[in-house]
Design a protein around this motif. Sequence first.
Motif, PDB file in Angstrom:
ATOM      1  N   VAL A  11       0.846  -1.192   0.000  1.00 34.70           N
ATOM      2  CA  VAL A  11       0.000   0.000   0.000  1.00 34.70           C
ATOM      3  C   VAL A  11       0.883   1.244   0.000  1.00 34.70           C
ATOM      4  N   LEU A  12       0.310   2.299  -0.521  1.00 34.80           N
ATOM      5  CA  LEU A  12       0.871   3.646  -0.445  1.00 34.80           C
ATOM      6  C   LEU A  12      -0.251   4.478   0.171  1.00 34.80           C
ATOM      7  N   VAL A  13       0.021   5.139   1.296  1.00 34.97           N
ATOM      8  CA  VAL A  13      -1.011   5.915   1.973  1.00 34.97           C
ATOM      9  C   VAL A  13      -0.579   7.378   2.024  1.00 34.97           C
ATOM     10  N   VAL A  14      -1.345   8.233   1.353  1.00 27.31           N
ATOM     11  CA  VAL A  14      -1.116   9.673   1.375  1.00 27.31           C
ATOM     12  C   VAL A  14      -1.860  10.228   2.589  1.00 27.31           C
ATOM     13  N   ILE A  15      -1.112  10.756   3.543  1.00 24.64           N
ATOM     14  CA  ILE A  15      -1.684  11.340   4.757  1.00 24.64           C
ATOM     15  C   ILE A  15      -1.698  12.848   4.563  1.00 24.64           C
ATOM     16  N   TYR A  16      -2.877  13.450   4.756  1.00 28.18           N
ATOM     17  CA  TYR A  16      -3.010  14.876   4.453  1.00 28.18           C
ATOM     18  C   TYR A  16      -3.970  15.559   5.425  1.00 28.18           C
ATOM     19  N   THR A  17      -3.823  16.886   5.502  1.00 26.22           N
ATOM     20  CA  THR A  17      -4.677  17.710   6.361  1.00 26.22           C
ATOM     21  C   THR A  17      -5.808  18.311   5.510  1.00 26.22           C
ATOM     22  N   PRO A  18      -6.775  18.963   6.151  1.00 21.36           N
ATOM     23  CA  PRO A  18      -7.832  19.635   5.377  1.00 21.36           C
ATOM     24  C   PRO A  18      -7.294  20.689   4.402  1.00 21.36           C
ATOM     25  N   ALA A  19      -6.129  21.256   4.703  1.00 18.19           N
ATOM     26  CA  ALA A  19      -5.516  22.251   3.814  1.00 18.19           C
ATOM     27  C   ALA A  19      -4.671  21.603   2.717  1.00 18.19           C
ATOM     28  N   TRP A  20      -4.686  20.264   2.642  1.00 23.07           N
ATOM     29  CA  TRP A  20      -3.929  19.481   1.659  1.00 23.07           C
ATOM     30  C   TRP A  20      -2.418  19.561   1.877  1.00 23.07           C
ATOM     31  N   ASP A  21      -2.015  19.758   3.128  1.00 26.58           N
ATOM     32  CA  ASP A  21      -0.606  19.565   3.463  1.00 26.58           C
ATOM     33  C   ASP A  21      -0.408  18.067   3.613  1.00 26.58           C
ATOM     34  N   VAL A  22       0.678  17.577   3.065  1.00 24.64           N
ATOM     35  CA  VAL A  22       0.932  16.137   3.002  1.00 24.64           C
ATOM     36  C   VAL A  22       2.121  15.785   3.889  1.00 24.64           C
ATOM     37  N   LEU A  23       1.971  14.682   4.625  1.00 24.74           N
ATOM     38  CA  LEU A  23       3.048  14.171   5.464  1.00 24.74           C
ATOM     39  C   LEU A  23       4.016  13.364   4.615  1.00 24.74           C
ATOM     40  N   LEU A  24       5.298  13.723   4.694  1.00 24.39           N
ATOM     41  CA  LEU A  24       6.357  12.934   4.070  1.00 24.39           C
ATOM     42  C   LEU A  24       7.293  12.459   5.164  1.00 24.39           C
ATOM     43  N   ILE A  25       7.781  11.242   5.020  1.00 25.37           N
ATOM     44  CA  ILE A  25       8.699  10.663   5.988  1.00 25.37           C
ATOM     45  C   ILE A  25       9.969  10.226   5.260  1.00 25.37           C
ATOM     46  N   ARG A  26      11.093  10.287   5.973  1.00 26.40           N
ATOM     47  CA  ARG A  26      12.383   9.941   5.373  1.00 26.40           C
ATOM     48  C   ARG A  26      12.816   8.560   5.849  1.00 26.40           C
ATOM     49  N   ARG A  27      13.112   7.704   4.899  1.00 24.30           N
ATOM     50  CA  ARG A  27      13.520   6.326   5.198  1.00 24.30           C
ATOM     51  C   ARG A  27      14.895   6.281   5.860  1.00 24.30           C
ATOM     52  N   THR A  28      15.065   5.331   6.774  1.00 28.27           N
ATOM     53  CA  THR A  28      16.370   5.152   7.410  1.00 28.27           C
ATOM     54  C   THR A  28      17.376   4.562   6.437  1.00 28.27           C
ATOM     55  N   GLU A  29      16.898   3.818   5.443  1.00 28.12           N
ATOM     56  CA  GLU A  29      17.792   3.138   4.504  1.00 28.12           C
ATOM     57  C   GLU A  29      18.355   4.058   3.442  1.00 28.12           C
ATOM     58  N   ALA A  30      17.942   5.284   3.440  1.00 28.04           N
ATOM     59  CA  ALA A  30      18.417   6.206   2.417  1.00 28.04           C
ATOM     60  C   ALA A  30      19.929   6.361   2.506  1.00 28.04           C
ATOM     61  N   ASP A  31      20.545   6.463   1.376  1.00 29.08           N
ATOM     62  CA  ASP A  31      21.976   6.697   1.295  1.00 29.08           C
ATOM     63  C   ASP A  31      22.239   8.121   1.787  1.00 29.08           C
ATOM     64  N   PRO A  32      23.015   8.287   2.872  1.00 27.19           N
ATOM     65  CA  PRO A  32      23.241   9.629   3.423  1.00 27.19           C
ATOM     66  C   PRO A  32      23.884  10.598   2.426  1.00 27.19           C
ATOM     67  N   SER A  33      24.601  10.074   1.436  1.00 22.90           N
ATOM     68  CA  SER A  33      25.241  10.951   0.451  1.00 22.90           C
ATOM     69  C   SER A  33      24.307  11.291  -0.702  1.00 22.90           C
ATOM     70  N   ALA A  34      23.151  10.614  -0.777  1.00 24.27           N
ATOM     71  CA  ALA A  34      22.182  10.855  -1.845  1.00 24.27           C
ATOM     72  C   ALA A  34      21.170  11.909  -1.396  1.00 24.27           C
ATOM     73  N   PRO A  35      20.408  12.432  -2.356  1.00 25.68           N
ATOM     74  CA  PRO A  35      19.336  13.358  -1.957  1.00 25.68           C
ATOM     75  C   PRO A  35      18.364  12.660  -1.003  1.00 25.68           C
ATOM     76  N   ALA A  36      17.678  13.436  -0.202  1.00 26.07           N
ATOM     77  CA  ALA A  36      16.750  12.882   0.786  1.00 26.07           C
ATOM     78  C   ALA A  36      15.726  11.958   0.131  1.00 26.07           C
ATOM     79  N   PHE A  37      15.459  10.852   0.790  1.00 25.65           N
ATOM     80  CA  PHE A  37      14.519   9.841   0.313  1.00 25.65           C
ATOM     81  C   PHE A  37      13.198  10.051   1.053  1.00 25.65           C
TER      82      PHE A  37
END
Length: 165
Positions: A11-37
């Motif tokens: 599943v992919l779950v888009v979590i949002y507020t009434p103002a359509w602000d969306v929650l994004l979370i950063r994975r721990t597995e992301a490569d620290p030298s790469a752009p944010a995941f």
Amino acid sequence: MPKPFKIPQSVLVVIYTPAWDVLLIRRTEADPSAPAFWQSVTGSKDTLDEPWEQTAAREVLEETGLDCTPGSALAPHLHDWGLENIYNIYPRWRHRYARGVTHNLERVFGVQVPDGSVVTLNPREHTDYQWLPYDAAADACFSPSNAEAILQLPHYAKQRLGTAA
């Protein structure tokens, strides 16, 4: 005992507020030298017969602490958008799946939460979170299917209100 293989249905779950602000979370597995995941909540079914909605509610609770399981205050706000994506599993993660599995079926959900909802990340999975306007959130996503789902938010949010997009 070896860890069981992941089921290639998620599943992919888009979590949002009434103002359509969306929650994004950063994975721990992301490569620290790469752009944010940055991503929305995602996760695989625990069993082949687990209902999509149960998977979505479980993953939201596990990854953010937000409870949209049956009987909770947020349960009526979790909606199956009826969208499915099939995508190629990145080679670096294929070891989690049975031999020869290269694609995943992803079902998209949305859940509206009140402004100011408290997010409690699972530190084994994510290191940070942010709330962004939906268009900025789509731009920040690592996954193209995640970005596209977020861009669909106005359509599905208006549909839930009974108005045309």
